[in-house]
Design a protein around this motif. Structure first.
Motif, PDB file in Angstrom:
ATOM      1  N   GLY A 112       3.091   7.951  -7.463  1.00 28.12           N
ATOM      2  CA  GLY A 112       3.242   9.384  -7.136  1.00 28.12           C
ATOM      3  C   GLY A 112       4.391  10.044  -7.872  1.00 28.12           C
ATOM      4  N   ARG A 125       2.596   1.660  -3.358  1.00 26.70           N
ATOM      5  CA  ARG A 125       1.664   2.125  -4.383  1.00 26.70           C
ATOM      6  C   ARG A 125       1.712   3.661  -4.469  1.00 26.70           C
ATOM      7  N   HIS A 126       1.705   4.309  -3.299  1.00 27.01           N
ATOM      8  CA  HIS A 126       1.744   5.780  -3.293  1.00 27.01           C
ATOM      9  C   HIS A 126       3.037   6.304  -3.907  1.00 27.01           C
ATOM     10  N   ILE A 127       4.139   5.613  -3.620  1.00 28.81           N
ATOM     11  CA  ILE A 127       5.431   6.077  -4.142  1.00 28.81           C
ATOM     12  C   ILE A 127       5.500   5.871  -5.653  1.00 28.81           C
ATOM     13  N   LEU A 154       2.604   9.926   4.480  1.00 27.90           N
ATOM     14  CA  LEU A 154       2.463   8.548   4.012  1.00 27.90           C
ATOM     15  C   LEU A 154       2.136   7.686   5.221  1.00 27.90           C
ATOM     16  N   ASN A 155       0.909   7.191   5.233  1.00 25.37           N
ATOM     17  CA  ASN A 155       0.475   6.298   6.310  1.00 25.37           C
ATOM     18  C   ASN A 155       0.781   6.880   7.703  1.00 25.37           C
ATOM     19  N   GLU A 178       0.825  -1.201   0.000  1.00 19.53           N
ATOM     20  CA  GLU A 178       0.000   0.000   0.000  1.00 19.53           C
ATOM     21  C   GLU A 178       0.870   1.267   0.000  1.00 19.53           C
ATOM     22  N   ASN A 179       1.935   1.242   0.796  1.00 17.42           N
ATOM     23  CA  ASN A 179       2.844   2.402   0.835  1.00 17.42           C
ATOM     24  C   ASN A 179       3.577   2.572  -0.490  1.00 17.42           C
ATOM     25  N   ARG A 238       4.428  13.752  -8.972  1.00 19.42           N
ATOM     26  CA  ARG A 238       3.478  14.479  -8.115  1.00 19.42           C
ATOM     27  C   ARG A 238       4.062  14.591  -6.696  1.00 19.42           C
ATOM     28  N   LEU A 239       4.453  13.439  -6.138  1.00 16.48           N
ATOM     29  CA  LEU A 239       5.005  13.420  -4.775  1.00 16.48           C
ATOM     30  C   LEU A 239       6.524  13.246  -4.771  1.00 16.48           C
ATOM     31  N   TYR A 287      12.266   2.851  -1.935  1.00 14.63           N
ATOM     32  CA  TYR A 287      11.188   1.858  -1.779  1.00 14.63           C
ATOM     33  C   TYR A 287      11.824   0.479  -1.882  1.00 14.63           C
TER      34      TYR A 287
END
Ligand code: HEM
Length: 324
Positions: free
Chosen positions: A34, A29-31, A211-212, A26-27, A37-38, A224
């Motif tokens: 992202g 996925r954001h990276i 993040l979380n 899940e973490n 964007r992030l 990651y």
């Protein structure tokens, strides 16, 4: 292990820079989703310097997108089809040599040499005789450049492979026949699950984000972790066991993505993914159908630095496999 002590997101240091190490589907996925964007890809400065800013992995934005599209064409299905005979020829030549080599073959350096030859022929268009003449110097120069930087270690699975799936013609491989080798594909997937050759990826935070529940400050490095993410993935029970069959089952529809990411994901997904899979399948077919082998030191200890490799160079005795 740090992860067990500090959890899935923790602060560490990399080359003196404050860094956050991230694990878990899940973490991740954001990276991975992202990018731009992030976070943005940022390899350590040594890598950037040696590879230069013009390589795909160091490019950004629209320039990256355009170049990636162009490179992907070199790995399209049609292109891969043309590479198969070249790969097969190189692999066959190497394996023939291994069968007569005494007292053993150091598989890890031999694999690097083989991968290098294939890359020279396919990616750079060299003729076989051109490589034979200069191979040693070229390999040494290349190794010097990538020392501790980037290589393609490939594991030899231990044993228990099916020797030939359903009596297929394995002498004249093509994309279609490779796709039919389902079990072989699962062996590769399982190998890349247990020992992902690239253990993780490097990013930098473009802005401060959460993040979380953890705040990641702008400018910090983010790593990651592929190997830890595989290690904690719930979709792989009995995770220590080498069980290619686990990939024979259809994944559950609701199983989260990013639990299995040997080639990364999102816009920075590996461009060589399909090429690598074809190459590894051809290698497996050749070794399994032509050889018996014994790992002289037993299963190897694997180390990371920065890619994963067998500490003992994998001394192996190959003998000819005769069908009974
Ligand atoms: C088993 C073999 C391989 C593995 C496990 C692997 C793994 C990876 C991973 C995890 C990434 C993503 C890194 C990130 O997120 O920052 C990546 C990117 C990349 N890989 Fe591979 N790779 C393999 C083979 C190859 C081959 C054969 C090539 C070239 C022929 C290649 C070229 C690249 C390039 C150029 C990128 C950067 C892509 C980008 O930044 O858009 N890889 N690879």
């Amino acid at each position: 292990m740090k992860r067990e002590k500090y959890g899935y997101i923790y602060r560490t240091h990399l080359f003196g820079n404050p860094t956050v190490r991230v694990t878990g589907a899940e973490n991740i996925r954001h990276i991975l989703l992202g990018e731009y964007r992030l976070v943005s890809v940022q390899w350590p400065s040594s890598v950037r310097t040696i590879l230069g800013s013009d390589t795909l992995s160091n490019m950004h934005g629209s320039q990256h997108k355009t170049k990636k599209k162009a490179i992907m064409r070199a790995f399209s299905k049609e292109a891969l089809e043309l590479y198969i005979p070249v790969i097969q020829q190189e692999v066959q030549t190497a394996v023939k040599r291994w069968l007569v080599q005494d007292p053993c073959v150091l598989v890890y350096p031999e694999m690097k040499r083989l991968m290098f030859r294939i890359a020279m022929r396919i990616l750079l268009g060299f003729q076989p005789e051109q490589i034979w003449t200069d191979e040693q110097q070229l390999v040494e120069a290349f190794e010097e450049m990538i020392k501790n930087l980037f290589s393609l270690p490939i594991d030899v699975p231990f044993s228990g492979l099916y020797r030939g799936e359903n009596g297929m013609d394995l002498e004249n491989l093509n994309i279609e026949s490779l796709e039919q080798l389902k079990y072989t594909g699962c062996v590769l997937k399982e190998t890349l699950r247990i020992n992902p050759p690239v253990p993780g990826g490097f990013r930098v935070a473009l802005k401060t984000f959460e993040l979380n529940g953890y705040q990641i400050p702008k400018g910090w490095n983010v790593i990651y972790s592929i190997c830890d993410t595989h290690d904690v993935a719930e979709v792989f029970p009995n995770k220590e066991a080498f069980q290619p069959e686990r990939f024979m089952k259809k994944p559950l529809a609701d199983s989260p993505r990013f639990q299995y990411i040997p080639f990364g994901g999102g816009s920075r997904m590996c461009v060589g993914k399909e090429f690598a899979k074809v190459l590894l399948k051809i290698f497996l077919v050749e070794v399994v159908t032509k050889c018996h082998w014994t790992l002289l030191n037993g299963p190897p200890t694997m180390k990371t630095g920065p890619t994963v490799y067998p500490v003992d160079n994998l001394p192996t005795k190959f003998t000819s496999y005769v069908k009974t």
